[in-house]
Write a protein that holds these residues in place. Structure first.
Motif, short mmCIF file in Angstrom:
data_model
loop_
_atom_site.label_atom_id
_atom_site.label_comp_id
_atom_site.label_asym_id
_atom_site.label_seq_id
_atom_site.Cartn_x
_atom_site.Cartn_y
_atom_site.Cartn_z
N ARG A 76 0.84 -1.21 0.00
CA ARG A 76 0.00 0.00 0.00
C ARG A 76 0.87 1.25 0.00
N ASN A 77 1.92 1.23 0.81
CA ASN A 77 2.82 2.38 0.87
C ASN A 77 3.50 2.61 -0.48
N LEU A 78 3.87 1.53 -1.14
CA LEU A 78 4.49 1.64 -2.45
C LEU A 78 3.50 2.22 -3.46
N GLU A 79 2.26 1.77 -3.43
CA GLU A 79 1.23 2.29 -4.32
C GLU A 79 1.03 3.79 -4.09
N LYS A 80 0.98 4.19 -2.83
CA LYS A 80 0.81 5.62 -2.49
C LYS A 80 1.99 6.43 -3.01
N ALA A 81 3.20 5.89 -2.84
CA ALA A 81 4.40 6.59 -3.30
C ALA A 81 4.40 6.74 -4.81
N LEU A 82 4.00 5.67 -5.52
CA LEU A 82 3.93 5.74 -6.99
C LEU A 82 2.88 6.75 -7.43
#
Length: 54
Positions: free
Chosen positions: A10-16
């Motif tokens: 989820r954090n990676l998705e938000k960062a992207l």
């Protein structure tokens, strides 16, 4: 363990998503600056004798 992977995902998705938004913001700002610069330039007159040298 699975929860931490989901959180990381989820954090990676938000960062992207944030990266994409930042790219759009930069592109829009460049576009705005180019438009402003273009409007500041005198219009091109193809009949002008100086246009031969341009």
């Amino acid at each position: 363990m699975i929860d931490s992977k989901n959180d990381a995902s989820r954090n990676l998705e938000k960062a992207l998503q944030a990266l994409e938004q930042a790219k759009q913001r930069v592109a829009n700002e460049k576009k705005k600056q180019n438009e402003k610069k273009r409007k500041a330039e005198p219009p091109h007159n193809p009949l002008s004798p100086m246009s031969i040298y341009a």
